[in-house]
Design an enzyme around this catalytic site. Structure first.
Site, PDB file in Angstrom:
ATOM      1  N   HIS A   2       0.848  -1.191   0.000  1.00 27.39           N
ATOM      2  CA  HIS A   2       0.000   0.000   0.000  1.00 27.39           C
ATOM      3  C   HIS A   2       0.883   1.240   0.000  1.00 27.39           C
ATOM      4  O   HIS A   2       1.930   1.261   0.619  1.00 27.39           O
ATOM      5  CB  HIS A   2      -0.910   0.033   1.241  1.00 27.39           C
ATOM      6  CG  HIS A   2      -2.092   0.919   1.052  1.00 27.39           C
ATOM      7  ND1 HIS A   2      -2.029   2.275   1.235  1.00 27.39           N
ATOM      8  CD2 HIS A   2      -3.339   0.639   0.649  1.00 27.39           C
ATOM      9  CE1 HIS A   2      -3.231   2.797   0.974  1.00 27.39           C
ATOM     10  NE2 HIS A   2      -4.042   1.836   0.610  1.00 27.39           N
ATOM     11  N   ASP A  46      -7.943  -5.289  -0.623  1.00 33.20           N
ATOM     12  CA  ASP A  46      -8.378  -6.124  -1.747  1.00 33.20           C
ATOM     13  C   ASP A  46      -8.085  -7.599  -1.539  1.00 33.20           C
ATOM     14  O   ASP A  46      -8.616  -8.438  -2.278  1.00 33.20           O
ATOM     15  CB  ASP A  46      -7.714  -5.636  -3.041  1.00 33.20           C
ATOM     16  CG  ASP A  46      -8.301  -4.308  -3.470  1.00 33.20           C
ATOM     17  OD1 ASP A  46      -7.546  -3.342  -3.655  1.00 33.20           O
ATOM     18  OD2 ASP A  46      -9.549  -4.221  -3.556  1.00 33.20           O
TER      19      ASP A  46
END
Ligand code: SDX
Length: 371
Positions: A257, A308
């Site tokens: 991320h 996700d």
């Protein structure tokens, strides 16, 4: 002028909507842990758009407005039926359908706050009906009309599968919608803000955001996670697949991320939900594989799962087809995009950064004979 590739670490605006500080995510000051445990998606939409949690009465009125606006004009499904449904990606259909909603809305270009809030409700309510309707049309069935007695999460599952979902399914899906609602200045939200900062309309803002979310480095990752799990096939194959993928410098979808460096708090909640749901439906295969992949990525690359990763297993357990995972992400993130669009309109300044030029210096025009 200093160039920051990907605007990494650049603070592009101030915002009172959501905050990511020290890996803690809050919506209007409320932690997503509290909201996931105590709230629901409609209440979070209201919070994101209005800045405060609604009273009982305010929530009832808001839920009714969403339910009343969940119907989709026939022209939209007629358009969808004309698309190459077996090959087109559902995110391209969604992008086009939301744009078509704008074409059909006589108030599309009105810029007063009241009409923008009315349009926000229309877009938020209709996007779920469009996704479910597309899925039914692709199967050769007719769309299922929204059920006014169901909340947003239950209604989507009902329109998608033609049956009322169980309490457990509804709760799990509603919590996933809460967790995906907003996330500060992510790529699709920034896209929406750049678009409406030109004083373009809310339909253009949401349509542009859908385009940005579609990419596999952003919202498209959840579908890619499912592709990877299916490709690996079983727990025994995980180590071989991951070691090979890392050796060939492949990005493992659902990991890493730009902002979180000690783990995405949403992933921890989604992991628990995926565990519960897969235990219930008796097929824990993808969950167990996911846990092993998480362990390997942590050990070998120091990489942690993002939102996700476990949402893929969760949506699969809910019976959602994998190429609908990103449209589901868009259904939830529409609430965040709209909140940011309204905030941008409220204190607007055209967003226009500079580029550091690295092309050829000034030079005279070349006649064709000299080229
Ligand atoms: C979302 O921004 C948001 O808030 C987004 C989001 C939201 O709610 O809106 O959180 C939703 O988009 C989550 C991210 C979904 N995308 C993926 O899962 C795709 C896989 N992830 C990577 O592409 C990557 O981690 C990003 C895009 C998420 C972040 O990329 P960065 O910040 O540009 O990091 P990077 O690519 O520069 O990676 C830094 C290092 C690199 O190693 P080196 O080349 O320096 O040796 O970490 C490695 C990368 O190779 N790395 C990965 C990796 N992610 C980073 N290696 C393997 N697999 C990965 N997934």
């Amino acid at each position: 002028m200093t160039t920051t590739k990907g605007l990494e670490g650049v603070v592009a605006t101030t915002s009172a909507i959501s905050s990511i500080t020290n890996d803690v995510l809050t919506y209007r000051g409320y932690s997503i842990q509290d909201l996931a445990e105590h709230s629901n998606f409609e209440e979070c939409i209201y919070l994101l758009w209005n800045g405060e949690l609604p009273t009982d009465n305010q929530l009832d009125i808001f839920k009714n407005k969403l339910a009343e606006n969940a119907g989709v004009p026939n022209e939209i499904f007629a358009l969808i039926k004309a698309y190459p449904l077996q090959t087109v990606h559902p995110m391209a259909v969604l992008r086009t359908a939301v744009s078509a909603l704008g074409v059909l809305d006589p108030d599309a270009d009105r810029m007063d706050l009241l009409s923008n809030k009315d349009k926000a409700i229309r877009i938020q309510a209709k996007i779920a009906t469009i996704v479910a309707g597309f899925a039914r049309i692709r199967q050769g069935a007719e769309p299922v009309a929204p059920n006014k007695n169901l909340g947003f999460a239950a209604n989507f599952l009902y329109m998608l599968k033609g049956r009322i979902p169980t309490e457990v399914e509804t709760r799990a899906f509603d919590t996933a919608l809460v967790l995906h609602a907003d996330h500060e200045l992510n790529a699709s939200t920034f896209t929406a803000r750049v678009c409406v900062a030109t004083l373009s309309d809310i339909y253009s803002g949401v349509t542009s955001a859908i385009g940005a979310l579609k990419g596999p480095l952003h919202g498209g990752a959840n579908e890619q996670v499912m592709n990877m799990l299916e490709k690996i096939g079983s727990l025994d194959n995980v180590n071989f697949y991951i070691e090979n993928a890392l050796a060939s410098k492949e990005k493992i979808m659902g990991f890493g991320h730009r902002v979180y460096k000690n783990g995405d708090p949403r992933a921890r909640i989604l992991k628990k939900m995926a565990d519960q749901l897969t235990k219930l439906d008796g097929d824990a295969r993808y969950y167990e594989m996911s846990v092993r992949i998480e362990q390997l990525l942590r050990e070998k690359k120091g990489l942690l799962p993002n939102t996700d990763f476990y949402s893929a297993t969760l949506y699969h357990a809910l019976g959602i087809e994998k190429d609908l995972f990103t449209p589901v992400f868009a259904m939830s993130r529409t609430s965040g995009w709209v909140a940011h669009i309204l905030e941008q309109y409220s204190d607007n300044r055209l967003i226009r950064p500079r580029a550091e030029y690295n092309g050829p210096g000034l030079r005279p025009y070349l006649a064709m004979s000299e080229r």
